[in-house]
Design a protein around this motif. Structure first.
Motif, PDB file in Angstrom:
ATOM      1  N   MET A 223       0.831  -1.207   0.000  1.00 26.12           N
ATOM      2  CA  MET A 223       0.000   0.000   0.000  1.00 26.12           C
ATOM      3  C   MET A 223       0.868   1.261   0.000  1.00 26.12           C
ATOM      4  SD  MET A 223      -3.192  -1.028   2.482  1.00 26.12           S
ATOM      5  CE  MET A 223      -4.673  -1.794   1.763  1.00 26.12           C
ATOM      6  N   ASN A 224       1.954   1.248   0.764  1.00 30.61           N
ATOM      7  CA  ASN A 224       2.797   2.456   0.801  1.00 30.61           C
ATOM      8  C   ASN A 224       3.436   2.778  -0.555  1.00 30.61           C
ATOM      9  OD1 ASN A 224       2.426   3.671   3.286  1.00 30.61           O
ATOM     10  ND2 ASN A 224       3.833   2.265   4.321  1.00 30.61           N
ATOM     11  N   PRO A 225       4.021   1.791  -1.250  1.00 30.47           N
ATOM     12  CA  PRO A 225       4.496   2.112  -2.604  1.00 30.47           C
ATOM     13  C   PRO A 225       3.367   2.617  -3.503  1.00 30.47           C
ATOM     14  CG  PRO A 225       5.304  -0.055  -1.924  1.00 30.47           C
ATOM     15  CD  PRO A 225       4.405   0.430  -0.827  1.00 30.47           C
ATOM     16  N   ALA A 226       2.156   2.088  -3.321  1.00 25.47           N
ATOM     17  CA  ALA A 226       1.026   2.547  -4.135  1.00 25.47           C
ATOM     18  C   ALA A 226       0.711   4.015  -3.830  1.00 25.47           C
ATOM     19  CB  ALA A 226      -0.205   1.671  -3.869  1.00 25.47           C
TER      20      ALA A 226
ATOM     21  N   ILE B  10       8.780   6.138   2.152  1.00 24.62           N
ATOM     22  CA  ILE B  10       7.785   5.117   2.536  1.00 24.62           C
ATOM     23  C   ILE B  10       7.792   3.899   1.615  1.00 24.62           C
ATOM     24  CG2 ILE B  10       6.258   6.807   3.619  1.00 24.62           C
ATOM     25  CD1 ILE B  10       4.307   6.366   1.224  1.00 24.62           C
ATOM     26  N   ILE B  11       8.549   3.956   0.525  1.00 18.40           N
ATOM     27  CA  ILE B  11       8.442   2.877  -0.476  1.00 18.40           C
ATOM     28  C   ILE B  11       8.814   1.505   0.104  1.00 18.40           C
ATOM     29  CG2 ILE B  11      10.779   3.115  -1.461  1.00 18.40           C
ATOM     30  CD1 ILE B  11       9.413   2.688  -4.225  1.00 18.40           C
ATOM     31  N   ASN B  12       9.677   1.521   1.107  1.00 19.25           N
ATOM     32  CA  ASN B  12      10.147   0.238   1.656  1.00 19.25           C
ATOM     33  C   ASN B  12       9.396  -0.174   2.922  1.00 19.25           C
ATOM     34  OD1 ASN B  12      11.175   2.426   3.006  1.00 19.25           O
ATOM     35  ND2 ASN B  12      13.019   1.362   3.652  1.00 19.25           N
ATOM     36  N   ARG B  13       8.331   0.525   3.245  1.00 19.68           N
ATOM     37  CA  ARG B  13       7.625   0.243   4.505  1.00 19.68           C
ATOM     38  C   ARG B  13       6.360  -0.562   4.295  1.00 19.68           C
ATOM     39  NH1 ARG B  13       9.070   4.512   8.058  1.00 19.68           N
ATOM     40  NH2 ARG B  13       7.793   3.482   9.617  1.00 19.68           N
ATOM     41  N   GLY B  14       6.111  -1.533   5.196  1.00 21.37           N
ATOM     42  CA  GLY B  14       4.846  -2.263   5.178  1.00 21.37           C
ATOM     43  C   GLY B  14       3.725  -1.382   5.709  1.00 21.37           C
ATOM     44  N   GLY B  15       2.522  -1.923   5.764  1.00 23.39           N
ATOM     45  CA  GLY B  15       1.388  -1.161   6.284  1.00 23.39           C
ATOM     46  C   GLY B  15       0.990  -0.037   5.349  1.00 23.39           C
TER      47      GLY B  15
ATOM     48  N   GLN C  79       1.918 -12.133   9.007  1.00 17.14           N
ATOM     49  CA  GLN C  79       1.773 -12.363   7.558  1.00 17.14           C
ATOM     50  C   GLN C  79       1.389 -11.098   6.794  1.00 17.14           C
ATOM     51  OE1 GLN C  79      -0.386 -16.470   6.995  1.00 17.14           O
ATOM     52  NE2 GLN C  79      -0.713 -15.741   9.072  1.00 17.14           N
ATOM     53  N   ARG C  80       0.858 -10.127   7.498  1.00 18.49           N
ATOM     54  CA  ARG C  80       0.470  -8.884   6.818  1.00 18.49           C
ATOM     55  C   ARG C  80       1.623  -7.894   6.708  1.00 18.49           C
ATOM     56  NH1 ARG C  80      -4.839  -8.475   6.049  1.00 18.49           N
ATOM     57  NH2 ARG C  80      -6.274  -9.145   7.660  1.00 18.49           N
ATOM     58  N   GLY C  81       2.653  -8.080   7.572  1.00 17.27           N
ATOM     59  CA  GLY C  81       3.694  -7.056   7.658  1.00 17.27           C
ATOM     60  C   GLY C  81       4.890  -7.340   6.776  1.00 17.27           C
ATOM     61  N   GLY C  82       5.962  -6.649   7.065  1.00 14.09           N
ATOM     62  CA  GLY C  82       7.215  -6.855   6.341  1.00 14.09           C
ATOM     63  C   GLY C  82       7.381  -5.856   5.219  1.00 14.09           C
ATOM     64  N   ASN C  83       8.637  -5.605   4.873  1.00 20.16           N
ATOM     65  CA  ASN C  83       8.914  -4.667   3.782  1.00 20.16           C
ATOM     66  C   ASN C  83       8.357  -5.228   2.483  1.00 20.16           C
ATOM     67  OD1 ASN C  83      10.351  -3.437   5.750  1.00 20.16           O
ATOM     68  ND2 ASN C  83      12.361  -3.860   4.887  1.00 20.16           N
ATOM     69  N   PRO C  84       7.666  -4.411   1.691  1.00 15.33           N
ATOM     70  CA  PRO C  84       7.138  -4.915   0.427  1.00 15.33           C
ATOM     71  C   PRO C  84       8.251  -5.466  -0.461  1.00 15.33           C
ATOM     72  CG  PRO C  84       6.749  -2.535   0.666  1.00 15.33           C
ATOM     73  CD  PRO C  84       7.330  -3.009   1.943  1.00 15.33           C
ATOM     74  N   THR C  85       7.975  -6.608  -1.087  1.00 14.19           N
ATOM     75  CA  THR C  85       8.966  -7.202  -1.989  1.00 14.19           C
ATOM     76  C   THR C  85       9.070  -6.348  -3.258  1.00 14.19           C
ATOM     77  OG1 THR C  85       7.239  -8.526  -3.006  1.00 14.19           O
ATOM     78  CG2 THR C  85       8.492  -9.561  -1.224  1.00 14.19           C
ATOM     79  N   THR C  86      10.102  -6.648  -4.035  1.00 14.70           N
ATOM     80  CA  THR C  86      10.276  -5.943  -5.311  1.00 14.70           C
ATOM     81  C   THR C  86       9.020  -6.098  -6.162  1.00 14.70           C
ATOM     82  OG1 THR C  86      12.611  -6.472  -5.187  1.00 14.70           O
ATOM     83  CG2 THR C  86      11.784  -5.792  -7.343  1.00 14.70           C
ATOM     84  N   ARG C  87       8.464  -7.327  -6.158  1.00 16.95           N
ATOM     85  CA  ARG C  87       7.271  -7.565  -6.989  1.00 16.95           C
ATOM     86  C   ARG C  87       6.106  -6.690  -6.518  1.00 16.95           C
ATOM     87  NH1 ARG C  87       3.128 -12.330  -8.479  1.00 16.95           N
ATOM     88  NH2 ARG C  87       2.651 -11.378 -10.471  1.00 16.95           N
ATOM     89  N   ASP C  88       5.890  -6.616  -5.206  1.00 20.57           N
ATOM     90  CA  ASP C  88       4.765  -5.816  -4.735  1.00 20.57           C
ATOM     91  C   ASP C  88       4.970  -4.319  -5.006  1.00 20.57           C
ATOM     92  OD1 ASP C  88       2.599  -7.370  -3.924  1.00 20.57           O
ATOM     93  OD2 ASP C  88       3.618  -8.011  -2.119  1.00 20.57           O
TER      94      ASP C  88
END
Ligand code: ADP
Length: 320
Positions: A16-19, A60-65, A253-262
């Motif tokens: 969501m943050n990269p979005a 924020i690009i590398n942050r979950g949530g 399972q919802r957290g973690g830094n977004p992967t490159t794909r996400d």
């Protein structure tokens, strides 16, 4: 000037943050004014809507949530609150909305669109990957990475202690996360809601494997199956004769830094969403099918039951 707002609704996902970052940047590149709505439909009702700037999305690009929060909203189910939400958007001249959420959120925004004429684009965002009509939902890849890391760690312990581990993963009524993570982490058993299973068959097979020297078993169990994970664990102790433990992965399972794909998928979903809104599309869900993004109507995505990919089921047939 076009004014577009973005909100997150329902469960948050990594991506969501990269979005949100790309939303602000791509709006500004297209001379549209970006707005944030905080805390989902609650923020629409409570007038928690602010203009967004480049500086808001730095780092924020590398942050979950999600930086702008997410929420479920009982009030948005009622037309009197949706009328308040409409006024809050209209007083700012916002007539376009991007909603990151699941099919429940899309049903809500469709109703709002029909009542108000405010256009929307929905971006499927759920780790469950259970939205019909799109092969991919934002956040799934990151969730699978988190699950596989956990399974790899548990395997280390399982092999050292000669144990069975029953790992419960999320997915509501959809076994996608369980199926893919079991397959790609080499689990011995995978139980999912979509497929009936035969514990007697596993008993014969596992007893044979134990006799042949197998020291441990990993069972990945979807939260949506009829039996509890504890019951499956008890079955390992009683029938297979190995000590067994349950691990429920839960909200990690919802957290973690977004992967490159996400991160990349977030950018592509948002680009398609904004392009559609600026081209006059009023009520579309952005779907990803066979390497292409499409605009679909709400009826194309919510009136069918999500079906697991038959190729995946075939690949996993011996652990199901
Ligand atoms: P998801 O989007 O993950 O499927 P929910 O089903 O919890 O999540 O829906 C999120 C929110 O969408 C709800 O809290 C509610 O505000 C709104 N919503 C869902 N269905 C409707 C509906 N039929 N009418 C109005 N709003 C709805």
């Amino acid at each position: 000037m076009n004014k577009i707002a973005i909100l997150c609704s329902g469960g948050d996902v990594s991506g969501m943050n990269p979005a949100i970052k790309h939303f602000v940047e791509y709006c500004l590149q297209n001379r549209a004014k970006p707005y944030f709505v905080f805390d989902g439909y609650e923020g629409l009702i409570d007038d928690n809507i602010v203009k967004a700037h480049y500086s808001d999305v730095a780092g924020i690009i590398n942050r979950g949530g999600t930086k702008i929060g997410s929420a479920r909203s009982k009030r948005f189910m009622k037309s009197k609150y949706r009328a308040i939400a409409k006024k809050n958007l209209e007083k700012r001249g916002i007539d376009k909305l991007i909603v990151l959420g699941g099919d429940g959120s899309f049903r809500g925004i469709e109703k709002f669109h029909k009542e108000t004429g405010i256009s929307f684009a929905g971006v499927p965002s759920t780790i469950d990957n259970d939205i019909t009509g799109t092969d991919y939902c934002l956040g799934v890849d990151t969730a699978l990475g988190v699950i596989n890391d956990a399974l790899d760690s548990i395997r280390d312990t399982a092999s050292s202690f000669k144990r069975a581990f029953v790992i419960e993963v999320m997915g509501r009524d959809c076994g996608f996360l369980a199926l893919v993570s079991a397959l790609t982490s080499g689990a011995e058993m995978c139980l999912i809601p979509e497929k009936s299973y035969d514990l007697d068959k596993f008993e014969i097979e596992f007893k044979k494997q134990k006799k042949d020297g197998r020291r441990y078993f990993i069972a990945v169990v979807s939260e949506g199956i009829k039996q509890s994970s504890q019951e499956i664990s008890d079955w390992f102790e009683k029938k297979i004769g190995v000590e067994s433990r349950v691990t429920t992965l839960g909200h990690i399972q919802r957290g973690g830094n977004p992967t490159t794909r996400d991160r990349l998928m977030a950018y592509k979903f948002i680009t398609k969403a904004i392009d559609g809104l600026l081209a006059g599309k009023e009520d579309s869900i952005i779907c990803y099918n066979q390497n292409e993004f499409n605009y679909k109507s709400i009826d194309e995505i919510t009136n069918k039951t999500y079906k697991l990919d038959s190729e995946l089921l075939r690949l996993a047939h011996n652990i199901l």
